[in-house]
Motif scaffolding. Sequence first.
Motif, mmCIF file in Angstrom:
data_model
loop_
_atom_site.group_PDB
_atom_site.id
_atom_site.type_symbol
_atom_site.label_atom_id
_atom_site.label_comp_id
_atom_site.label_asym_id
_atom_site.label_seq_id
_atom_site.Cartn_x
_atom_site.Cartn_y
_atom_site.Cartn_z
ATOM 1 N N ILE A 135 -12.351 2.237 -9.042
ATOM 2 C CA ILE A 135 -13.264 1.427 -9.863
ATOM 3 C C ILE A 135 -14.707 1.871 -9.627
ATOM 4 C CG2 ILE A 135 -14.190 -0.921 -10.151
ATOM 5 C CD1 ILE A 135 -11.248 -1.892 -9.693
ATOM 6 N N TYR A 178 -6.078 -3.988 -6.557
ATOM 7 C CA TYR A 178 -7.108 -3.210 -7.245
ATOM 8 C C TYR A 178 -7.563 -2.060 -6.349
ATOM 9 C CZ TYR A 178 -7.526 -6.932 -10.688
ATOM 10 O OH TYR A 178 -7.279 -7.835 -11.685
ATOM 11 N N LYS A 212 -16.078 -6.687 -11.819
ATOM 12 C CA LYS A 212 -15.336 -5.862 -10.870
ATOM 13 C C LYS A 212 -16.276 -5.254 -9.833
ATOM 14 C CE LYS A 212 -11.284 -4.527 -13.565
ATOM 15 N NZ LYS A 212 -10.568 -3.402 -14.193
ATOM 16 N N MET A 256 -11.891 -5.312 -2.492
ATOM 17 C CA MET A 256 -10.695 -4.645 -3.014
ATOM 18 C C MET A 256 -10.128 -3.655 -2.016
ATOM 19 S SD MET A 256 -11.861 -3.908 -6.911
ATOM 20 C CE MET A 256 -12.321 -5.220 -8.015
#
Length: 179
Positions: free
Chosen positions: A63, A58, A84, A91
């Motif tokens: 994000i 990820y 998330k 991540m």
Amino acid sequence: MKYMRYGHRILQRYFQRKNNIKKIHLVVVYTSDVTKVLDSLDAGFFRISSNPVLLSEYNGDAIMENIKGKIRDNVELNLVELYKLSFVPLMNSAKGRNELTQETVELAKCIKDEHIQLQVIAGILTSTDKFIDNNYAIKVREWLKMTKVGRLFEEGKQEAVAAAVKESVTKVKKDKLLN
């Protein structure tokens, strides 16, 4: 064995509440340091299979930018985005974990719904517990407490204003009756 215990506790709780046993799916979340894992454990008399989630796959920076844009534009985040956000510090990122943790917490503070905001921040603190800078963790926990104190203070102010309004209305009614 650790995963067996997790599964056992989940099944036991479910059985106690529902008097039934369900099939469970074990999901193991790995930080961005881990890039490859075994997908099952086979010890002959039992087999545990899990669905690994490799956070190395990820892009935490992308994000973060996506969520920043949504918060800036007052777009409500969905559950997947909220989850998330809680895991962004684990991540893959160009930034260090402590820096990313701080940025994530500051972004979470911008979530309008205070209940969701507190849940996300608690999720960030939980997911980063093993590596978060201790002084920063203390600072965030104090902020969370201050939020509750501030809320109590605000409730007290509102109660005082309501009591003052009620007293004023009563006084005005009393003055009208006397005149």
